[in-house]
Design a protein around this motif. Sequence first.
Motif, short mmCIF file in Angstrom:
data_model
loop_
_atom_site.label_atom_id
_atom_site.label_comp_id
_atom_site.label_asym_id
_atom_site.label_seq_id
_atom_site.Cartn_x
_atom_site.Cartn_y
_atom_site.Cartn_z
N ASN A 191 38.10 -21.60 34.47
CA ASN A 191 37.53 -22.02 32.96
C ASN A 191 38.94 -23.15 32.68
N VAL A 192 38.86 -24.13 33.40
CA VAL A 192 40.00 -24.86 32.98
C VAL A 192 39.25 -25.95 32.59
N TRP A 193 40.04 -26.64 31.53
CA TRP A 193 39.24 -27.97 30.92
C TRP A 193 39.84 -29.12 30.90
N PHE A 194 39.71 -29.74 31.32
CA PHE A 194 40.27 -30.89 32.00
C PHE A 194 39.48 -32.17 30.71
N ALA A 195 40.09 -32.47 29.61
CA ALA A 195 40.00 -33.44 28.94
C ALA A 195 40.64 -34.43 28.46
N THR A 196 40.38 -35.04 27.86
CA THR A 196 41.09 -36.73 27.23
C THR A 196 41.86 -36.13 26.17
N GLY A 197 42.95 -37.22 25.65
CA GLY A 197 43.28 -36.84 24.52
C GLY A 197 43.61 -36.99 23.23
N GLU A 198 41.84 -37.79 23.48
CA GLU A 198 41.20 -37.60 22.20
C GLU A 198 40.07 -36.66 22.20
N GLN A 199 39.61 -35.94 23.21
CA GLN A 199 38.46 -34.64 22.87
C GLN A 199 40.03 -33.60 22.58
N ILE A 200 40.63 -33.22 22.98
CA ILE A 200 41.51 -32.35 22.77
C ILE A 200 42.12 -32.52 21.46
N ALA A 201 42.69 -33.77 21.30
CA ALA A 201 42.72 -33.62 19.52
C ALA A 201 41.62 -32.89 18.37
N SER A 202 40.77 -33.96 18.98
CA SER A 202 39.31 -32.92 17.90
C SER A 202 38.85 -32.16 18.11
N CYS A 203 39.16 -31.13 19.19
CA CYS A 203 39.54 -29.72 19.51
C CYS A 203 39.40 -28.91 18.42
N ALA A 204 40.70 -29.68 18.64
CA ALA A 204 42.56 -28.47 18.06
C ALA A 204 42.36 -28.66 15.75
N ALA A 205 41.50 -30.08 16.19
CA ALA A 205 41.81 -30.78 14.25
C ALA A 205 41.17 -29.74 13.31
N GLU A 206 39.26 -29.97 14.50
CA GLU A 206 38.45 -28.54 13.56
C GLU A 206 38.76 -26.99 12.92
N GLN A 207 39.99 -26.75 14.50
CA GLN A 207 40.71 -25.49 13.73
C GLN A 207 41.60 -25.48 12.50
N MET A 208 42.07 -26.79 12.37
CA MET A 208 43.49 -26.36 11.10
C MET A 208 42.77 -27.24 10.07
N MET B 186 60.70 -35.53 5.71
CA MET B 186 59.10 -34.95 6.51
C MET B 186 59.07 -33.64 7.54
N THR B 187 58.28 -32.69 6.85
CA THR B 187 58.18 -31.79 7.92
C THR B 187 57.73 -32.17 9.63
N LEU B 188 57.89 -31.92 10.98
CA LEU B 188 57.11 -32.81 11.29
C LEU B 188 56.80 -31.84 12.30
N SER B 189 56.29 -30.08 12.13
CA SER B 189 55.77 -29.48 13.34
C SER B 189 55.36 -27.64 11.83
N ASN B 190 55.22 -27.22 12.11
CA ASN B 190 54.38 -26.10 11.69
C ASN B 190 55.41 -24.89 11.96
N ALA B 191 55.46 -24.18 10.91
CA ALA B 191 56.60 -23.02 11.37
C ALA B 191 55.59 -22.10 12.69
N ASP B 192 54.41 -22.15 12.49
CA ASP B 192 53.56 -20.82 13.44
C ASP B 192 52.51 -22.05 13.53
N VAL B 193 52.89 -22.79 15.01
CA VAL B 193 51.48 -22.74 15.77
C VAL B 193 49.88 -21.98 16.18
N PRO B 194 49.45 -22.36 15.49
CA PRO B 194 48.24 -21.51 15.86
C PRO B 194 47.83 -21.75 17.32
N GLU B 195 47.37 -20.11 17.70
CA GLU B 195 46.65 -20.87 19.52
C GLU B 195 45.25 -21.48 18.87
N ILE B 196 45.01 -22.13 20.00
CA ILE B 196 43.70 -22.93 19.98
C ILE B 196 42.25 -22.07 20.53
N VAL B 197 40.92 -22.33 20.28
CA VAL B 197 40.11 -21.72 21.14
C VAL B 197 39.31 -22.51 21.65
#
Length: 278
Positions: free
Chosen positions: A261-278, A1-12
């Motif tokens: 411009n610092v975003w304080f967020a929960t894990g679910e909020q951050i993960a949902s933001c990232a998921a929309e970009q992957m 099982m691959t646990l991570s991508n070779a190139d991790v994208p930057e998140i907006v």
Amino acid sequence: MTLSNADVPEIVWPNGARCAVMLTFDFDAETLWLSRNPDNAKRPGILSQGLYGARVGVPKILELLREEQVPATFFVPGWTAERHQSRAEAILKDGHEIGHHGYLHEWIHPDYPDQEEEALDKGLDALQRTLGLRPKGYRSPAGETSGNMIRLLTERGFVYDTSLMDSINPYRHVLEDGSPGLIELPWHWSCDDAPFSMFSVQTPRTIVDSESILRIWQEEFHEIYRWGGLFDLVMHPQFIGRPNRLAMLRRFIQFLKTYDNVWFATGEQIASCAAEQM
């Protein structure tokens, strides 16, 4: 099982944020000590450290978070939810997220996948029974995880894991069969209060002063901010909940707020933001 991508994208990040901040608390209570040595069940002095986290640490942390008006994510073992249900309910009442953290804070060897699954499901059942909660996120005790656990989490519908230390940006796991897995929110020991504050007579270590911890966290945040990544801070109510450590945490949060411009967020909020970009 691959646990991570070779190139991790930057998140907006949302609303032009430069950096995301995830304040997390591993509400282990007595499980931190029970999982290390079952004989500790007969040692009330050792267990009292975890009990402090439930009795004093959690209420004081919630008070601080209300005053500073920032969200947080608490990772709670099932055993803790059963024994300290009112404290877990108080976390939810204040609008914070609760994630999964095993049942008894088990460190399970990857050679025993059945035990991994048992601890995962037992913790899920406890959180459901006590809090009516199906968590979206998971953090493995002490970062001890496996490819099997990533698969189990994906199959059970978790949105994210935060157990690995291989990036400063969120990324999506890829399962062994090539299918997409859940989102990873990386952390690191340098941004964890336990290495600096945890002590027992059985395994003594130096207790680091708060000014040194504050400096390390500030310097790490500054560079992650400059890189535009995720700052995932790991804390424990029985350590960060001590009076001088709470004062340090308040200073640190106020330091974070001096940056634009610092975003304080929960894990679910951050993960949902990232998921929309992957």
